[in-house]
Write a protein that holds these residues in place. Structure first.
Motif, PDB file in Angstrom:
ATOM      1  N   GLY A   1      42.549  49.851 -14.790  1.00  0.00           N
ATOM      2  CA  GLY A   1      43.138  48.598 -15.261  1.00  0.00           C
ATOM      3  C   GLY A   1      42.181  47.809 -16.131  1.00  0.00           C
ATOM      4  O   GLY A   1      41.514  48.359 -17.024  1.00  0.00           O
ATOM      5  N   SER A   2      42.101  46.511 -15.851  1.00  0.00           N
ATOM      6  CA  SER A   2      41.302  45.627 -16.708  1.00  0.00           C
ATOM      7  C   SER A   2      39.820  45.649 -16.367  1.00  0.00           C
ATOM      8  O   SER A   2      39.050  44.840 -16.905  1.00  0.00           O
ATOM      9  CB  SER A   2      41.832  44.203 -16.595  1.00  0.00           C
ATOM     10  N   GLY A   3      39.412  46.524 -15.464  1.00  0.00           N
ATOM     11  CA  GLY A   3      37.981  46.696 -15.191  1.00  0.00           C
ATOM     12  C   GLY A   3      37.399  45.728 -14.165  1.00  0.00           C
ATOM     13  O   GLY A   3      36.190  45.671 -13.976  1.00  0.00           O
ATOM     14  N   ALA A   4      38.285  44.986 -13.458  1.00  0.00           N
ATOM     15  CA  ALA A   4      37.784  43.987 -12.502  1.00  0.00           C
ATOM     16  C   ALA A   4      37.011  44.642 -11.356  1.00  0.00           C
ATOM     17  O   ALA A   4      35.942  44.158 -10.962  1.00  0.00           O
ATOM     18  CB  ALA A   4      38.949  43.169 -11.952  1.00  0.00           C
ATOM     19  N   MET A   5      37.544  45.738 -10.835  1.00  0.00           N
ATOM     20  CA  MET A   5      36.861  46.403  -9.716  1.00  0.00           C
ATOM     21  C   MET A   5      35.561  47.049 -10.220  1.00  0.00           C
ATOM     22  O   MET A   5      34.525  46.984  -9.562  1.00  0.00           O
ATOM     23  CB  MET A   5      37.763  47.471  -9.095  1.00  0.00           C
ATOM     24  N   ALA A   6      35.632  47.658 -11.398  1.00  0.00           N
ATOM     25  CA  ALA A   6      34.436  48.310 -11.957  1.00  0.00           C
ATOM     26  C   ALA A   6      33.324  47.295 -12.168  1.00  0.00           C
ATOM     27  O   ALA A   6      32.142  47.563 -11.894  1.00  0.00           O
ATOM     28  CB  ALA A   6      34.798  48.995 -13.276  1.00  0.00           C
TER      29      ALA A   6
ATOM     30  N   LEU B   1      29.269  54.263 -14.788  1.00  0.00           N
ATOM     31  CA  LEU B   1      30.647  54.128 -14.295  1.00  0.00           C
ATOM     32  C   LEU B   1      31.602  54.257 -15.478  1.00  0.00           C
ATOM     33  O   LEU B   1      31.525  53.475 -16.433  1.00  0.00           O
ATOM     34  CB  LEU B   1      30.842  52.786 -13.589  1.00  0.00           C
ATOM     35  N   THR B   2      32.490  55.240 -15.416  1.00  0.00           N
ATOM     36  CA  THR B   2      33.499  55.443 -16.447  1.00  0.00           C
ATOM     37  C   THR B   2      34.849  55.018 -15.896  1.00  0.00           C
ATOM     38  O   THR B   2      35.231  55.451 -14.803  1.00  0.00           O
ATOM     39  CB  THR B   2      33.561  56.937 -16.848  1.00  0.00           C
ATOM     40  N   VAL B   3      35.539  54.141 -16.635  1.00  0.00           N
ATOM     41  CA  VAL B   3      36.882  53.709 -16.245  1.00  0.00           C
ATOM     42  C   VAL B   3      37.871  54.393 -17.175  1.00  0.00           C
ATOM     43  O   VAL B   3      37.695  54.350 -18.396  1.00  0.00           O
ATOM     44  CB  VAL B   3      37.029  52.183 -16.414  1.00  0.00           C
TER      45      VAL B   3
ATOM     46  N   VAL C   1      42.594  49.182 -21.255  1.00  0.00           N
ATOM     47  CA  VAL C   1      41.279  49.756 -21.597  1.00  0.00           C
ATOM     48  C   VAL C   1      40.501  48.786 -22.503  1.00  0.00           C
ATOM     49  O   VAL C   1      39.276  48.617 -22.342  1.00  0.00           O
ATOM     50  CB  VAL C   1      41.443  51.146 -22.251  1.00  0.00           C
ATOM     51  N   ARG C   2      41.206  48.117 -23.412  1.00  0.00           N
ATOM     52  CA  ARG C   2      40.510  47.118 -24.248  1.00  0.00           C
ATOM     53  C   ARG C   2      39.940  46.002 -23.380  1.00  0.00           C
ATOM     54  O   ARG C   2      38.785  45.590 -23.548  1.00  0.00           O
ATOM     55  CB  ARG C   2      41.469  46.546 -25.298  1.00  0.00           C
TER      56      ARG C   2
ATOM     57  N   ARG D   1      35.231  43.502 -20.634  1.00  0.00           N
ATOM     58  CA  ARG D   1      34.637  43.025 -19.373  1.00  0.00           C
ATOM     59  C   ARG D   1      33.343  43.781 -19.053  1.00  0.00           C
ATOM     60  O   ARG D   1      32.404  43.220 -18.492  1.00  0.00           O
ATOM     61  CB  ARG D   1      35.655  43.204 -18.241  1.00  0.00           C
ATOM     62  N   LEU D   2      33.314  45.063 -19.401  1.00  0.00           N
ATOM     63  CA  LEU D   2      32.167  45.887 -18.998  1.00  0.00           C
ATOM     64  C   LEU D   2      31.075  45.953 -20.068  1.00  0.00           C
ATOM     65  O   LEU D   2      30.007  46.534 -19.830  1.00  0.00           O
ATOM     66  CB  LEU D   2      32.650  47.301 -18.637  1.00  0.00           C
ATOM     67  N   ALA D   3      31.327  45.320 -21.218  1.00  0.00           N
ATOM     68  CA  ALA D   3      30.338  45.378 -22.312  1.00  0.00           C
ATOM     69  C   ALA D   3      28.940  44.901 -21.884  1.00  0.00           C
ATOM     70  O   ALA D   3      27.933  45.502 -22.297  1.00  0.00           O
ATOM     71  CB  ALA D   3      30.841  44.570 -23.510  1.00  0.00           C
ATOM     72  N   PRO D   4      28.832  43.852 -21.029  1.00  0.00           N
ATOM     73  CA  PRO D   4      27.487  43.405 -20.656  1.00  0.00           C
ATOM     74  C   PRO D   4      26.655  44.477 -19.933  1.00  0.00           C
ATOM     75  O   PRO D   4      25.432  44.357 -19.857  1.00  0.00           O
ATOM     76  CB  PRO D   4      27.747  42.214 -19.718  1.00  0.00           C
ATOM     77  N   PHE D   5      27.296  45.516 -19.412  1.00  0.00           N
ATOM     78  CA  PHE D   5      26.539  46.548 -18.685  1.00  0.00           C
ATOM     79  C   PHE D   5      26.003  47.633 -19.618  1.00  0.00           C
ATOM     80  O   PHE D   5      25.342  48.570 -19.169  1.00  0.00           O
ATOM     81  CB  PHE D   5      27.417  47.178 -17.597  1.00  0.00           C
ATOM     82  N   GLY D   6      26.273  47.506 -20.906  1.00  0.00           N
ATOM     83  CA  GLY D   6      25.729  48.442 -21.896  1.00  0.00           C
ATOM     84  C   GLY D   6      26.073  49.880 -21.557  1.00  0.00           C
ATOM     85  O   GLY D   6      27.213  50.209 -21.217  1.00  0.00           O
ATOM     86  N   GLY D   7      25.076  50.761 -21.616  1.00  0.00           N
ATOM     87  CA  GLY D   7      25.293  52.192 -21.432  1.00  0.00           C
ATOM     88  C   GLY D   7      25.636  52.588 -20.007  1.00  0.00           C
ATOM     89  O   GLY D   7      25.963  53.742 -19.739  1.00  0.00           O
ATOM     90  N   ARG D   8      25.590  51.625 -19.066  1.00  0.00           N
ATOM     91  CA  ARG D   8      25.956  51.955 -17.675  1.00  0.00           C
ATOM     92  C   ARG D   8      27.466  52.047 -17.496  1.00  0.00           C
ATOM     93  O   ARG D   8      27.939  52.561 -16.480  1.00  0.00           O
ATOM     94  CB  ARG D   8      25.441  50.856 -16.749  1.00  0.00           C
TER      95      ARG D   8
END
Ligand SMILES: C[S@@+](CC[C@H](N)C(=O)[O-])C[C@H]1O[C@@H](n2cnc3c(N)ncnc32)[C@H](O)[C@@H]1O
Length: 199
Positions: free
Chosen positions: A45-50, A63-65, A73-74, A79-86
Protein backbone atom coordinates in the motif's frame (compact mmCIF):
# COMPACT_ATOMS: atom_id res chain seq x y z
CA UNK A 1 -5.00 -0.69 -11.52
CA UNK A 2 -6.56 0.08 -8.13
CA UNK A 3 -7.70 -3.21 -6.64
CA UNK A 4 -9.43 -1.73 -3.64
CA UNK A 5 -12.62 0.27 -3.69
CA UNK A 6 -12.24 4.03 -3.28
CA UNK A 7 -13.62 3.80 0.29
CA UNK A 8 -11.05 1.22 1.31
CA UNK A 9 -8.19 3.06 -0.40
CA UNK A 10 -9.13 6.24 1.49
CA UNK A 11 -9.33 4.30 4.75
CA UNK A 12 -5.91 2.70 4.17
CA UNK A 13 -4.31 6.06 3.50
CA UNK A 14 -6.02 7.91 6.36
CA UNK A 15 -3.95 9.23 9.24
CA UNK A 16 -6.06 7.55 12.00
CA UNK A 17 -5.72 4.13 10.34
CA UNK A 18 -1.99 4.62 9.80
CA UNK A 19 -1.53 5.56 13.45
CA UNK A 20 -3.56 2.57 14.66
CA UNK A 21 -1.78 0.23 12.24
CA UNK A 22 1.66 1.40 13.37
CA UNK A 23 1.02 1.54 17.11
CA UNK A 24 -1.29 -1.43 17.59
CA UNK A 25 -1.56 -3.69 14.55
CA UNK A 26 2.09 -3.97 13.53
CA UNK A 27 3.44 -4.96 17.00
CA UNK A 28 0.59 -7.49 17.33
CA UNK A 29 1.20 -8.92 13.83
CA UNK A 30 4.94 -9.24 14.34
CA UNK A 31 4.52 -10.60 17.89
CA UNK A 32 8.17 -10.06 18.73
CA UNK A 33 9.71 -11.20 15.41
CA UNK A 34 12.88 -9.35 14.56
CA UNK A 35 13.09 -8.57 10.84
CA UNK A 36 16.71 -9.18 9.99
CA UNK A 37 18.24 -8.80 6.53
CA UNK A 38 16.37 -8.41 3.23
CA UNK A 39 12.65 -7.95 3.72
CA UNK A 40 9.86 -7.90 1.11
CA UNK A 41 6.42 -6.48 1.90
CA UNK A 42 3.76 -7.66 -0.54
CA UNK A 43 0.74 -5.41 -1.12
CA UNK A 44 2.46 -2.76 0.96
CA UNK A 45 0.00 0.00 0.00
CA UNK A 46 1.13 3.50 0.86
CA UNK A 47 4.19 2.25 2.76
CA UNK A 48 2.95 3.08 6.28
CA UNK A 49 3.90 -0.31 7.72
CA UNK A 50 7.23 -0.34 5.86
CA UNK A 51 8.06 3.10 7.24
CA UNK A 52 7.49 1.85 10.80
CA UNK A 53 9.44 -1.35 10.19
CA UNK A 54 12.43 0.65 8.94
CA UNK A 55 12.27 2.99 11.95
CA UNK A 56 11.93 0.23 14.53
CA UNK A 57 14.06 -2.56 13.02
CA UNK A 58 17.60 -1.32 12.39
CA UNK A 59 18.52 -4.93 11.56
CA UNK A 60 16.37 -4.69 8.39
CA UNK A 61 19.10 -3.96 5.88
CA UNK A 62 16.80 -3.56 2.88
CA UNK A 63 13.02 -3.39 2.56
CA UNK A 64 11.26 -3.71 -0.80
CA UNK A 65 7.56 -2.85 -1.01
CA UNK A 66 5.52 -4.14 -3.94
CA UNK A 67 1.94 -3.24 -4.79
CA UNK A 68 -0.25 -3.66 -7.85
CA UNK A 69 -1.61 -0.10 -7.64
CA UNK A 70 0.79 2.50 -9.12
CA UNK A 71 -0.82 5.27 -7.01
CA UNK A 72 -0.04 3.35 -3.83
CA UNK A 73 3.50 2.72 -5.03
CA UNK A 74 4.02 6.45 -5.67
CA UNK A 75 2.84 7.21 -2.11
CA UNK A 76 5.11 4.50 -0.72
CA UNK A 77 8.05 5.83 -2.75
CA UNK A 78 7.56 9.32 -1.29
CA UNK A 79 7.13 8.02 2.26
CA UNK A 80 10.19 5.78 2.09
CA UNK A 81 12.48 8.25 0.28
CA UNK A 82 14.15 9.39 3.54
CA UNK A 83 15.53 5.84 4.00
CA UNK A 84 17.58 6.12 0.79
CA UNK A 85 19.01 2.82 -0.44
CA UNK A 86 17.47 0.89 2.49
CA UNK A 87 14.00 1.09 0.91
CA UNK A 88 12.47 0.57 -2.48
CA UNK A 89 8.87 0.58 -3.79
CA UNK A 90 7.80 -0.95 -7.07
CA UNK A 91 4.74 -1.99 -8.99
CA UNK A 92 4.36 -5.76 -9.06
CA UNK A 93 1.67 -8.41 -8.87
CA UNK A 94 2.20 -10.68 -5.91
CA UNK A 95 1.12 -13.68 -7.99
CA UNK A 96 4.07 -13.12 -10.33
CA UNK A 97 6.90 -11.44 -8.46
CA UNK A 98 9.81 -9.99 -10.48
CA UNK A 99 12.47 -11.43 -8.17
CA UNK A 100 14.81 -14.40 -8.28
CA UNK A 101 14.14 -17.27 -5.89
CA UNK A 102 15.63 -17.61 -2.39
CA UNK A 103 16.49 -13.91 -2.13
CA UNK A 104 14.56 -12.62 0.91
CA UNK A 105 14.96 -13.34 4.61
CA UNK A 106 11.41 -12.26 5.45
CA UNK A 107 8.21 -11.70 3.46
CA UNK A 108 5.57 -9.54 5.15
CA UNK A 109 1.89 -9.64 4.19
CA UNK A 110 -0.41 -7.22 5.99
CA UNK A 111 -4.13 -7.20 5.23
CA UNK A 112 -3.61 -7.93 1.54
CA UNK A 113 -4.19 -11.63 0.81
CA UNK A 114 -7.98 -11.27 0.85
CA UNK A 115 -7.64 -8.90 -2.13
CA UNK A 116 -5.94 -11.58 -4.18
CA UNK A 117 -8.45 -13.93 -5.74
CA UNK A 118 -5.60 -16.36 -6.51
CA UNK A 119 -4.20 -16.06 -3.00
CA UNK A 120 -2.64 -19.54 -3.22
CA UNK A 121 -0.48 -18.22 -6.10
CA UNK A 122 0.59 -15.35 -3.85
CA UNK A 123 1.66 -17.85 -1.19
CA UNK A 124 3.56 -19.85 -3.83
CA UNK A 125 5.44 -16.73 -4.89
CA UNK A 126 6.22 -15.79 -1.29
CA UNK A 127 7.61 -19.30 -0.78
CA UNK A 128 9.67 -19.08 -3.97
CA UNK A 129 11.38 -15.78 -3.14
CA UNK A 130 12.12 -16.69 0.50
CA UNK A 131 15.51 -18.14 1.26
CA UNK A 132 15.49 -21.53 3.03
CA UNK A 133 14.92 -20.73 6.70
CA UNK A 134 13.21 -17.44 5.79
CA UNK A 135 9.81 -16.51 7.23
CA UNK A 136 6.46 -15.33 5.95
CA UNK A 137 4.78 -13.22 8.64
CA UNK A 138 1.55 -11.27 8.49
CA UNK A 139 -2.11 -10.91 9.25
CA UNK A 140 -5.34 -10.79 7.30
CA UNK A 141 -9.08 -10.73 7.58
CA UNK A 142 -10.75 -14.04 8.37
CA UNK A 143 -13.88 -15.05 6.56
CA UNK A 144 -16.59 -13.72 8.87
CA UNK A 145 -20.00 -12.07 8.57
CA UNK A 146 -18.78 -8.49 9.14
CA UNK A 147 -15.81 -8.81 6.75
CA UNK A 148 -17.96 -10.29 3.98
CA UNK A 149 -20.66 -7.62 4.52
CA UNK A 150 -18.12 -4.77 4.42
CA UNK A 151 -16.67 -5.91 1.10
CA UNK A 152 -20.08 -6.69 -0.37
CA UNK A 153 -21.16 -3.13 0.46
CA UNK A 154 -18.11 -1.57 -1.19
CA UNK A 155 -18.26 -4.02 -4.14
CA UNK A 156 -14.57 -4.90 -4.15
CA UNK A 157 -13.56 -8.33 -5.38
CA UNK A 158 -12.19 -10.29 -2.45
CA UNK A 159 -11.45 -13.82 -1.44
CA UNK A 160 -12.12 -14.38 2.25
CA UNK A 161 -9.97 -17.10 3.78
CA UNK A 162 -10.44 -19.15 6.93
CA UNK A 163 -7.49 -20.01 9.20
CA UNK A 164 -7.76 -23.69 8.20
CA UNK A 165 -7.67 -22.80 4.48
CA UNK A 166 -4.66 -20.56 5.05
CA UNK A 167 -2.85 -23.28 6.98
CA UNK A 168 -3.45 -25.80 4.16
CA UNK A 169 -2.48 -23.19 1.56
CA UNK A 170 0.83 -22.57 3.35
CA UNK A 171 1.57 -26.29 3.57
CA UNK A 172 0.63 -26.80 -0.09
CA UNK A 173 3.39 -24.41 -1.21
CA UNK A 174 5.99 -26.02 1.06
CA UNK A 175 5.90 -23.53 3.93
CA UNK A 176 5.76 -24.80 7.51
CA UNK A 177 3.20 -22.88 9.56
CA UNK A 178 4.38 -22.06 13.09
CA UNK A 179 1.06 -20.44 13.87
CA UNK A 180 -2.15 -19.36 12.20
CA UNK A 181 -4.15 -17.76 14.96
CA UNK A 182 -7.51 -16.03 14.97
CA UNK A 183 -7.65 -12.85 17.05
CA UNK A 184 -10.03 -12.48 19.94
CA UNK A 185 -13.29 -11.51 18.25
CA UNK A 186 -12.38 -13.59 15.22
CA UNK A 187 -12.18 -10.82 12.62
CA UNK A 188 -8.51 -11.17 11.78
CA UNK A 189 -5.82 -13.84 11.90
CA UNK A 190 -2.09 -13.60 12.41
CA UNK A 191 0.19 -16.06 10.67
CA UNK A 192 3.81 -17.07 10.67
CA UNK A 193 5.45 -19.78 8.57
CA UNK A 194 8.98 -20.70 7.51
CA UNK A 195 10.56 -22.19 4.41
CA UNK A 196 12.40 -25.33 5.40
CA UNK A 197 15.89 -26.06 4.13
CA UNK A 198 15.98 -28.48 1.16
CA UNK A 199 15.78 -32.14 2.27
C1 LIG B 1 -5.91 -3.17 2.47
S1 LIG B 1 -4.45 -2.65 1.59
C2 LIG B 1 -3.18 -2.95 2.79
C3 LIG B 1 -1.97 -2.09 2.59
C4 LIG B 1 -0.85 -2.30 3.61
N1 LIG B 1 -0.36 -3.66 3.60
C5 LIG B 1 -1.28 -1.90 5.00
O1 LIG B 1 -1.39 -2.75 5.88
O2 LIG B 1 -1.48 -0.70 5.22
C6 LIG B 1 -4.17 -3.98 0.39
C7 LIG B 1 -3.13 -3.65 -0.65
O3 LIG B 1 -2.88 -4.81 -1.44
C8 LIG B 1 -2.66 -4.40 -2.78
N2 LIG B 1 -2.87 -5.54 -3.68
C9 LIG B 1 -4.05 -6.18 -3.93
N3 LIG B 1 -3.86 -7.17 -4.82
C10 LIG B 1 -2.53 -7.18 -5.13
C11 LIG B 1 -1.72 -8.00 -5.98
N4 LIG B 1 -2.24 -8.99 -6.73
N5 LIG B 1 -0.39 -7.74 -6.03
C12 LIG B 1 0.15 -6.73 -5.30
N6 LIG B 1 -0.58 -5.92 -4.48
C13 LIG B 1 -1.91 -6.14 -4.39
C14 LIG B 1 -3.65 -3.25 -2.97
O4 LIG B 1 -3.34 -2.43 -4.07
C15 LIG B 1 -3.54 -2.54 -1.62
O5 LIG B 1 -2.58 -1.51 -1.63
Amino acid sequence: VPVMSRAEAVLCRSAPWRLFARRVVLPWALSGHRLTGRVLEIGGGSGAMADTVLRTHPETTELTVVDLDPGMVRSAGRRLAPFGGRADAEVADVTSLPFDGDGFDVVLSFLMLHHVIDWRDALAEAARVLRPGGRLVGYDLCRSGPAVAFHRADRSAVSMITPDELRSGLEAVGLVPASVRRSRGGLVMRFDAHKPPPA
